[in-house]
Design a protein around this motif. Structure first.
Motif, PDB file in Angstrom:
ATOM      1  N   GLU A   1      56.079  36.877  34.813  1.00 52.08           N
ATOM      2  CA  GLU A   1      58.015  37.255  35.718  1.00 52.08           C
ATOM      3  C   GLU A   1      56.876  38.337  36.754  1.00 52.08           C
ATOM      4  O   GLU A   1      58.051  38.462  37.828  1.00 52.08           O
ATOM      5  CB  GLU A   1      58.442  37.139  34.775  1.00 52.08           C
ATOM      6  N   ARG A   2      56.528  39.410  36.454  1.00 55.38           N
ATOM      7  CA  ARG A   2      56.229  40.605  36.780  1.00 55.38           C
ATOM      8  C   ARG A   2      54.979  39.654  37.880  1.00 55.38           C
ATOM      9  O   ARG A   2      54.519  41.304  38.825  1.00 55.38           O
ATOM     10  CB  ARG A   2      55.328  41.289  35.788  1.00 55.38           C
ATOM     11  N   LEU A   3      53.837  38.880  38.149  1.00 59.17           N
ATOM     12  CA  LEU A   3      52.958  38.465  39.020  1.00 59.17           C
ATOM     13  C   LEU A   3      53.750  38.404  40.496  1.00 59.17           C
ATOM     14  O   LEU A   3      54.851  37.999  40.525  1.00 59.17           O
ATOM     15  CB  LEU A   3      52.925  37.672  38.215  1.00 59.17           C
ATOM     16  N   SER A   4      53.309  39.158  41.761  1.00 60.23           N
ATOM     17  CA  SER A   4      53.605  38.477  42.719  1.00 60.23           C
ATOM     18  C   SER A   4      53.605  37.415  43.192  1.00 60.23           C
ATOM     19  O   SER A   4      52.311  36.714  42.451  1.00 60.23           O
ATOM     20  CB  SER A   4      52.490  39.354  43.526  1.00 60.23           C
ATOM     21  N   PRO A   5      54.881  37.131  43.819  1.00 62.98           N
ATOM     22  CA  PRO A   5      55.185  35.655  43.938  1.00 62.98           C
ATOM     23  C   PRO A   5      53.746  34.447  45.069  1.00 62.98           C
ATOM     24  O   PRO A   5      53.569  33.465  45.177  1.00 62.98           O
ATOM     25  CB  PRO A   5      56.312  35.123  44.397  1.00 62.98           C
ATOM     26  N   ASP A   6      53.252  35.550  45.371  1.00 67.42           N
ATOM     27  CA  ASP A   6      52.201  34.990  46.578  1.00 67.42           C
ATOM     28  C   ASP A   6      50.385  34.917  45.982  1.00 67.42           C
ATOM     29  O   ASP A   6      49.742  34.641  46.966  1.00 67.42           O
ATOM     30  CB  ASP A   6      52.077  36.169  47.563  1.00 67.42           C
ATOM     31  N   THR A   7      50.649  35.301  44.880  1.00 69.42           N
ATOM     32  CA  THR A   7      49.612  34.947  44.050  1.00 69.42           C
ATOM     33  C   THR A   7      48.805  33.860  43.047  1.00 69.42           C
ATOM     34  O   THR A   7      49.407  33.432  42.100  1.00 69.42           O
ATOM     35  CB  THR A   7      49.085  36.037  42.653  1.00 69.42           C
ATOM     36  N   VAL A   8      48.144  33.476  43.599  1.00 72.27           N
ATOM     37  CA  VAL A   8      47.842  31.891  42.909  1.00 72.27           C
ATOM     38  C   VAL A   8      47.817  32.208  40.978  1.00 72.27           C
ATOM     39  O   VAL A   8      46.423  32.874  41.021  1.00 72.27           O
ATOM     40  CB  VAL A   8      46.681  30.602  43.969  1.00 72.27           C
ATOM     41  N   ILE A   9      48.009  31.560  39.838  1.00 71.60           N
ATOM     42  CA  ILE A   9      47.555  31.509  39.295  1.00 71.60           C
ATOM     43  C   ILE A   9      46.647  30.192  38.994  1.00 71.60           C
ATOM     44  O   ILE A   9      47.038  29.125  38.649  1.00 71.60           O
ATOM     45  CB  ILE A   9      49.262  31.512  38.056  1.00 71.60           C
ATOM     46  N   HIS A  10      45.962  30.308  38.482  1.00 69.94           N
ATOM     47  CA  HIS A  10      44.855  29.321  38.915  1.00 69.94           C
ATOM     48  C   HIS A  10      44.681  28.891  37.000  1.00 69.94           C
ATOM     49  O   HIS A  10      44.360  27.953  36.611  1.00 69.94           O
ATOM     50  CB  HIS A  10      43.023  30.080  38.842  1.00 69.94           C
ATOM     51  N   ARG A  11      45.154  29.379  36.155  1.00 71.24           N
ATOM     52  CA  ARG A  11      45.324  29.452  34.626  1.00 71.24           C
ATOM     53  C   ARG A  11      46.130  29.989  33.483  1.00 71.24           C
ATOM     54  O   ARG A  11      46.912  31.235  34.088  1.00 71.24           O
ATOM     55  CB  ARG A  11      43.605  30.101  33.642  1.00 71.24           C
ATOM     56  N   VAL A  12      46.683  29.545  32.966  1.00 73.45           N
ATOM     57  CA  VAL A  12      47.746  30.037  31.638  1.00 73.45           C
ATOM     58  C   VAL A  12      47.779  30.349  30.631  1.00 73.45           C
ATOM     59  O   VAL A  12      48.515  30.335  29.874  1.00 73.45           O
ATOM     60  CB  VAL A  12      49.047  29.502  32.266  1.00 73.45           C
ATOM     61  N   THR A  13      46.000  29.499  30.293  1.00 75.03           N
ATOM     62  CA  THR A  13      46.164  28.732  28.581  1.00 75.03           C
ATOM     63  C   THR A  13      44.339  29.460  28.362  1.00 75.03           C
ATOM     64  O   THR A  13      43.798  30.393  28.515  1.00 75.03           O
ATOM     65  CB  THR A  13      46.196  28.188  28.518  1.00 75.03           C
ATOM     66  N   GLY A  14      43.789  28.601  28.932  1.00 77.07           N
ATOM     67  CA  GLY A  14      42.311  28.143  29.068  1.00 77.07           C
ATOM     68  C   GLY A  14      42.051  26.889  28.093  1.00 77.07           C
ATOM     69  O   GLY A  14      42.644  26.434  26.876  1.00 77.07           O
ATOM     70  N   ASP A  15      40.490  26.952  27.888  1.00 75.02           N
ATOM     71  CA  ASP A  15      40.377  25.253  26.987  1.00 75.02           C
ATOM     72  C   ASP A  15      38.326  26.318  26.411  1.00 75.02           C
ATOM     73  O   ASP A  15      38.072  27.101  26.529  1.00 75.02           O
ATOM     74  CB  ASP A  15      39.330  24.569  28.099  1.00 75.02           C
ATOM     75  N   GLY A  16      39.286  26.337  24.503  1.00 74.08           N
ATOM     76  CA  GLY A  16      37.878  26.555  23.592  1.00 74.08           C
ATOM     77  C   GLY A  16      37.382  25.366  23.592  1.00 74.08           C
ATOM     78  O   GLY A  16      37.728  24.422  23.585  1.00 74.08           O
TER      79      GLY A  16
END
Length: 314
Positions: free
Chosen positions: A261-276
């Motif tokens: 929610e705080r992130l600029s709407p123009d920033t592309v989100i490449h990951r929201v969790t990750g792989d272990g």
């Protein structure tokens, strides 16, 4: 910089994005960016090109960052010669520090990938203290030589907080990171910032402050990585000795949602969790069910009317 005009109802604009270029997600995902650019989903192949890291070879330390496995964050990466694909892909130089080597080797490595007609572009994971002028010059030349392909740098930050940075043995200052971002921007190389949510000693406000800092830099993309505790790391020893507890799924989703929610709407989100890697993962074990994490996040954001940029301040 935002592309949303000033004095425009941001809620209305973002609702249009959700139904349009965000493909029904409530954040601007890498999948959406690639679909918009190429009309289909594009896979990313992680590559281990034989690099090391100044945090491992003795230049700074020999132990690596406290959370980093023996694979140098490239546990799923394969050697370049092992890459086989019959469809377009992104060549992701992931393992260790992929600008930390002789400039001739770097140029040959990157050009060999970019010359492949199936490679749409390359993604290079590195540290901000491993971008000398000769590397920046090489990236600028490659950008000019392959105008139809993209080149982006994935740059570790993890946190803006100095106490945490010292604990994880990051090995470079926040100012070093900031200068690297601006240097890459000056040669027109997009930057993807790596952050870690759930680092020991950090609360939600501290993690949110990292996002606020990133919003004011010329950054194109971000990875919001859940902290994984992996076997064989110094972080695992601290975890087993009770120095900290892993985040619960609910706790992680609460922090993650606020960060989005705080992130600029123009920033592309490449990951929201990750792989272990399952064979290395000590905690949190719930993170191994990536589909459940993503489905729960998307449901949570929908029922809360949450979306990227909701709390963003330009």
């Amino acid at each position: 910089m935002s592309v949303i005009p000033e004095n425009t109802d941001i809620r209305t604009e973002i609702k249009k994005k959700i139904s349009g270029e965000w493909h029904s997600k409530r954040y601007y995902s890498l999948d959406a960016f690639l679909k918009n650019s190429y009309g289909c989903r594009i896979k990313k192949i992680a590559i281990d090109a034989g690099f090391t890291c100044p945090n491992r070879d003795g230049a700074l330390d020999t132990r690596g960052c406290i959370f980093c496995s023996a694979g140098g964050s490239g546990d799923f990466a394969v050697p370049p010669a092992s890459v086989t694909s019959r469809e377009p892909y992104i060549a992701y130089f992931q393992a260790y520090t992929c600008t930390y080597g002789p400039i001739g080797y770097l140029e040959d490595l990157y050009r060999n990938a970019l010359d492949d007609p199936l490679v749409l572009g390359i993604s290079i994971a590195t540290r901000p203290d491993c971008l000398p002028e000769e590397v920046l010059s090489l990236l600028e030349r490659l950008h000019a030589a392959y105008p139809e392909k993209f080149i982006w740098i994935e740059l570790g930050l993890q946190t803006i907080h100095e106490q945490t940075a010292l604990y994880i043995r990051r090995g470079y200052s926040l100012d070093c990171f900031r200068q690297a971002v601006h240097s890459l921007h000056s040669v027109r190389i997009p930057v993807v910032v790596h952050t870690i949510l759930g680092l020991p000693g950090e609360d939600g406000a501290m993690m949110a402050a990292t996002i606020d800092y990133i919003n004011h830099l010329p950054v194109w993309g971000i990875k919001l990585q859940l902290l994984h505790v992996l076997k064989g790391t110094d972080l695992a020893l601290d975890y087993q000795n009770g120095y900290f507890k892993e985040m619960t799924l609910e706790g992680y989703l609460a922090v993650l949602t606020e960060c989005i929610e705080r992130l600029s709407p123009d920033t592309v989100i490449h990951r929201v969790t990750g792989d272990g890697p399952r064979e290395l993962l000590l905690a949190p074990l719930w993170s191994a069910d990536k589909k459940r994490v993503l489905n729960t996040l998307h449901h949570r954001m929908k029922i809360q009317d949450s979306y990227q940029g909701k709390l963003w301040k330009a």
